[in-house]
Design a protein around this motif. Structure first.
Motif: not given
Length: 137
Positions: A42-54
Motif C-alpha cells: 500500500k505504501d509503495l503504490v500510494d507513494q509511487t502515485i503521489s510522487e510521479n506525474r504519470v
C-alpha cells in the motif's frame, strides 16, 4: 445505591478485561507478516502515485499496456512516465490486488495521471482522441 461485586466477580471481570485487552493490543501492535506485506505494498503504490506525474501499472507481455506506453513515448516524449511491470516483480500480484481495492479495476494497464486514476488503455486512448491527456498533464 450501586450494587457491589463480590471479590470473585471482580476477579472474573478483571480476568475477562485483561484477556480482551491483551488480545486486542497484541494484534494491533504486532502485525502479522501478511499485514506487514500489505502495508508495504500500500505504501509503495500510494507513494509511487503521489510522487510521479504519470504511472502505468503494467505487465511486460500485455499488448494493451504496450499501446499505453507507446502513446506516452511517441506523443509525450518529454513526460516522465513511471512504469511498474507487475509480472517482473515479486510483489506484483499483491500490487494488483491493492490496485483493485483502490480503483475497482483489476486489469492492466492501470494508469494514473497527476494522482488521478484514468483507467486502462481504452480510457487513455479515448482521452487522447479528445485531446484531454494534454489537459491532465
Amino acid at each position: 445505591m450501586v450494587p457491589s461485586l463480590s471479590s470473585a466477580s471482580r476477579r472474573g471481570a478483571f480476568s475477562l478485561f485483561t484477556a480482551l485487552y491483551s488480545t486486542s493490543t497484541a494484534s494491533s501492535s504486532n502485525p502479522s507478516p501478511r499485514q506487514l506485506k500489505e502495508m508495504a505494498v500500500k505504501d509503495l503504490v500510494d507513494q509511487t502515485i503521489s510522487e510521479n506525474r504519470v504511472v502505468i501499472f503494467s505487465k511486460s507481455y500485455c499488448p494493451y499496456c504496450k499501446s499505453a506506453k507507446d502513446l506516452f513515448s511517441t506523443r509525450f516524449p518529454n513526460v516522465d512516465v513511471k512504469i511498474m511491470e507487475l509480472d517482473l516483480r515479486h510483489d506484483g500480484s499483491e500490487i494488483q490486488e491493492y490496485l483493485q481495492q483502490l480503483t475497482t479495476q483489476r486489469t492492466v494497464p492501470n494508469i494514473f495521471i497527476n494522482q488521478k486514476h484514468i483507467g486502462g488503455n481504452d480510457n487513455l486512448q479515448a482521452l487522447h482522441k479528445k485531446d484531454s491527456v494534454k489537459t491532465l498533464l
